[in-house]
Motif scaffolding. Structure first.
Motif, PDB file in Angstrom:
ATOM      1  N   ALA A   1       0.839  -1.200   0.000  1.00  0.00           N
ATOM      2  CA  ALA A   1       0.000   0.000   0.000  1.00  0.00           C
ATOM      3  C   ALA A   1       0.873   1.248   0.000  1.00  0.00           C
ATOM      4  N   GLU A   2       1.958   1.240   0.781  1.00  0.00           N
ATOM      5  CA  GLU A   2       2.840   2.413   0.810  1.00  0.00           C
ATOM      6  C   GLU A   2       3.598   2.560  -0.508  1.00  0.00           C
ATOM      7  N   LEU A   3       4.086   1.444  -1.055  1.00  0.00           N
ATOM      8  CA  LEU A   3       4.845   1.508  -2.297  1.00  0.00           C
ATOM      9  C   LEU A   3       4.004   2.047  -3.454  1.00  0.00           C
ATOM     10  N   THR A   4       2.704   1.770  -3.398  1.00  0.00           N
ATOM     11  CA  THR A   4       1.820   2.213  -4.481  1.00  0.00           C
ATOM     12  C   THR A   4       1.009   3.453  -4.107  1.00  0.00           C
ATOM     13  N   ASN A   5       1.322   4.028  -2.932  1.00  0.00           N
ATOM     14  CA  ASN A   5       0.634   5.232  -2.455  1.00  0.00           C
ATOM     15  C   ASN A   5      -0.883   5.020  -2.425  1.00  0.00           C
ATOM     16  N   THR A   6      -1.288   3.897  -1.846  1.00  0.00           N
ATOM     17  CA  THR A   6      -2.698   3.526  -1.790  1.00  0.00           C
ATOM     18  C   THR A   6      -3.240   3.688  -0.375  1.00  0.00           C
ATOM     19  N   GLY A   7      -4.327   4.452  -0.243  1.00  0.00           N
ATOM     20  CA  GLY A   7      -4.934   4.649   1.067  1.00  0.00           C
ATOM     21  C   GLY A   7      -6.044   3.669   1.361  1.00  0.00           C
ATOM     22  N   ASP A   8      -6.848   3.357   0.355  1.00  0.00           N
ATOM     23  CA  ASP A   8      -7.979   2.447   0.539  1.00  0.00           C
ATOM     24  C   ASP A   8      -7.680   1.092  -0.082  1.00  0.00           C
ATOM     25  N   TYR A   9      -7.499   0.103   0.760  1.00  0.00           N
ATOM     26  CA  TYR A   9      -7.195  -1.243   0.295  1.00  0.00           C
ATOM     27  C   TYR A   9      -7.762  -2.242   1.284  1.00  0.00           C
ATOM     28  N   MET A  10      -7.845  -3.491   0.889  1.00  0.00           N
ATOM     29  CA  MET A  10      -8.297  -4.519   1.810  1.00  0.00           C
ATOM     30  C   MET A  10      -7.758  -5.883   1.404  1.00  0.00           C
ATOM     31  N   MET A  11      -7.640  -6.758   2.371  1.00  0.00           N
ATOM     32  CA  MET A  11      -7.185  -8.118   2.125  1.00  0.00           C
ATOM     33  C   MET A  11      -8.384  -9.016   1.821  1.00  0.00           C
TER      34      MET A  11
ATOM     35  N   ARG B   1     -14.779 -16.266  -1.188  1.00  0.00           N
ATOM     36  CA  ARG B   1     -13.933 -15.083  -1.028  1.00  0.00           C
ATOM     37  C   ARG B   1     -14.277 -14.388   0.284  1.00  0.00           C
ATOM     38  N   VAL B   2     -13.269 -14.170   1.117  1.00  0.00           N
ATOM     39  CA  VAL B   2     -13.457 -13.521   2.413  1.00  0.00           C
ATOM     40  C   VAL B   2     -12.620 -12.256   2.470  1.00  0.00           C
ATOM     41  N   GLY B   3     -13.265 -11.112   2.711  1.00  0.00           N
ATOM     42  CA  GLY B   3     -12.559  -9.861   2.893  1.00  0.00           C
ATOM     43  C   GLY B   3     -12.465  -9.534   4.372  1.00  0.00           C
ATOM     44  N   LEU B   4     -11.459  -8.756   4.754  1.00  0.00           N
ATOM     45  CA  LEU B   4     -11.233  -8.440   6.165  1.00  0.00           C
ATOM     46  C   LEU B   4     -11.338  -6.942   6.417  1.00  0.00           C
ATOM     47  N   ALA B   5     -12.155  -6.579   7.397  1.00  0.00           N
ATOM     48  CA  ALA B   5     -12.305  -5.173   7.773  1.00  0.00           C
ATOM     49  C   ALA B   5     -11.134  -4.694   8.625  1.00  0.00           C
ATOM     50  N   THR B   6     -10.487  -5.595   9.342  1.00  0.00           N
ATOM     51  CA  THR B   6      -9.247  -5.291  10.064  1.00  0.00           C
ATOM     52  C   THR B   6      -8.289  -6.443   9.794  1.00  0.00           C
ATOM     53  N   ILE B   7      -6.999  -6.153   9.814  1.00  0.00           N
ATOM     54  CA  ILE B   7      -6.048  -7.213   9.418  1.00  0.00           C
ATOM     55  C   ILE B   7      -5.128  -7.578  10.581  1.00  0.00           C
ATOM     56  N   HIS B   8      -3.909  -7.066  10.565  1.00  0.00           N
ATOM     57  CA  HIS B   8      -2.918  -7.473  11.560  1.00  0.00           C
ATOM     58  C   HIS B   8      -2.896  -6.516  12.740  1.00  0.00           C
TER      59      HIS B   8
ATOM     60  N   ASN C   1     -16.864  -4.616  -3.512  1.00  0.00           N
ATOM     61  CA  ASN C   1     -17.804  -4.695  -4.624  1.00  0.00           C
ATOM     62  C   ASN C   1     -17.110  -4.416  -5.958  1.00  0.00           C
ATOM     63  N   LYS C   2     -16.264  -3.374  -5.980  1.00  0.00           N
ATOM     64  CA  LYS C   2     -15.541  -3.024  -7.203  1.00  0.00           C
ATOM     65  C   LYS C   2     -14.566  -4.132  -7.607  1.00  0.00           C
ATOM     66  N   SER C   3     -13.876  -4.703  -6.623  1.00  0.00           N
ATOM     67  CA  SER C   3     -12.905  -5.759  -6.915  1.00  0.00           C
ATOM     68  C   SER C   3     -13.583  -7.019  -7.449  1.00  0.00           C
ATOM     69  N   LEU C   4     -14.731  -7.374  -6.874  1.00  0.00           N
ATOM     70  CA  LEU C   4     -15.456  -8.549  -7.350  1.00  0.00           C
ATOM     71  C   LEU C   4     -15.849  -8.379  -8.814  1.00  0.00           C
ATOM     72  N   LYS C   5     -16.145  -7.158  -9.206  1.00  0.00           N
ATOM     73  CA  LYS C   5     -16.494  -6.887 -10.600  1.00  0.00           C
ATOM     74  C   LYS C   5     -15.248  -6.834 -11.490  1.00  0.00           C
TER      75      LYS C   5
ATOM     76  N   THR D   1      -4.760  -8.571  -2.569  1.00  0.00           N
ATOM     77  CA  THR D   1      -4.919  -7.234  -2.028  1.00  0.00           C
ATOM     78  C   THR D   1      -5.763  -6.400  -2.975  1.00  0.00           C
ATOM     79  N   ALA D   2      -6.999  -6.120  -2.588  1.00  0.00           N
ATOM     80  CA  ALA D   2      -7.903  -5.311  -3.410  1.00  0.00           C
ATOM     81  C   ALA D   2      -7.657  -3.830  -3.157  1.00  0.00           C
ATOM     82  N   GLY D   3      -7.904  -3.014  -4.165  1.00  0.00           N
ATOM     83  CA  GLY D   3      -7.758  -1.574  -4.029  1.00  0.00           C
ATOM     84  C   GLY D   3      -6.437  -1.032  -4.533  1.00  0.00           C
TER      85      GLY D   3
END
Length: 332
Positions: free
Chosen positions: A140-150, A158-165, A188-192, A284-286
């Protein structure tokens, strides 16, 4: 399209290089072009350990590549290599992260279509001076991404996580209405976009046992999750919940949804790993790049013994390849 797939070698004292070799020994090299980012001496060492004769070809640039070879792009010097299978070291931690950095640059420069990351050791990378809790936050830091999820994926599960580590005691404070809406939009966007699902259906798990039992066991479902789901529906997201997690998986309800949003790490990953039998993939979505990874760690206890199973890494490679094709098709 035959996508070019970058592979970061992971911690060279773990099972990463071994599962890479085993996967590529069975991969149809006419359908994709793999580039391992790491060092040729590492890959040759583990290929020899596994008794595999892979068509390795060391390159200096990811240009003019063709099908049929397993390319290796060195991201470190020979002096940075000190192979001791099973040992946690700063050298191996630094080498693993340098491989990831190089691989991300390749994808940002459009030299490859996707990235598959072999496992790193959180302890080793911290010895090397990195403060990230894992791949996801580093990418996320390398790609300057603020909104992402596992997202953990295996076939249609498919299981997404609202909190990770994060420690469990901090989870409650991290679950917010806006946060849940944000994750649902990413999911939702990633599933599409990444999984090619036209009308995804998403389920959300409750934070508390029995999804709060009407407020008796907790009020987060009533005060945070339910309002968030209602607002998400106004944004044309097909979402239901919050569901009691134990009954949701126990009744096989997960089979009726394209994605499940879990509130914390173990709530989602324990049932996922129990039901997927070692074939899960971490995505890693987003991110602006495609990144997948096996859902296991470095397994230092069996490193260098030719005992590691490559099923999860193979699934990660195949998913990365499929996602690259889906994104390319949508962009044309």
């Amino acid at each position: 399209m035959n996508p070019t797939i970058a592979i970061s070698m992971g911690d060279y004292n773990g099972i990463g290089p071994e599962v890479i070799c085993k996967t590529l020994s069975k991969t149809n090299l006419s359908e994709s072009i793999p580039i391992i980012i790491g060092h040729h001496s590492v890959m040759e060492y583990y290929a020899d350990k596994c008794g595999l004769n892979l068509p390795f070809q060391t390159i200096k640039k990811a240009e003019g590549l063709s099908n049929g070879s397993v390319y290796i792009l060195n991201s470190l010097k020979e002096d940075d290599i000190d192979i001791h299978p099973g040992k946690i070291s700063a050298k191996s931690g630094k080498a693993a992260m340098k491989a990831v950095e190089k691989a991300v640059v390749l994808q940002q420069k459009k030299k490859c279509s996707a990235l598959v990351t072999a496992p790193i050791s959180k302890e080793a990378i911290q010895k090397a001076g990195y403060t990230f809790p894992g791949h996801t936050e580093f990418l996320a830091e390398l790609t300057n991404t603020g909104d992402y999820m596992m997202i953990l994926a295996s076939g249609d599960f498919r299981v997404g996580l609202a909190t990770i580590h994060v420690p469990l005691k901090k989870v409650q404070g991290l679950i917010t209405e806006n946060g849940i809406i944000r994750f649902l939009k990413i999911f939702n966007k990633s599933l599409k976009t990444d999984f090619g699902i036209i009308h995804p259906k998403i389920a959300v798990l409750g934070l508390n046992p029995h999804a709060g039992d009407g407020g008796v066991i907790g009020t987060e479902e009533q005060l945070i999750l339910t309002p968030a789901l209602q607002k998400a529906r106004f944004n044309d997201i097909d979402v239901k919940g919050p569901f009691a997690a134990d009954a949701f998986f126990g009744n096989q309800t997960h089979k009726h949804y394209d994605g499940i949003l879990a509130m914390y790490h173990d709530q989602g990953l324990i049932p996922f790993k129990a039901l997927t039998f070692g074939t899960g993939v971490n995505f890693t979505a987003g991110l602006p790049i495609i990144r997948t990874s096996p859902d296991h760690g470095t397994a230092f206890d069996i490193a260098g013994l030719n005992k590691a199973k490559e099923d999860s890494f193979t699934a990660a490679y195949e998913l990365a390849k499929n996602m690259a094709v889906i994104r390319n098709t949508r962009s044309n």
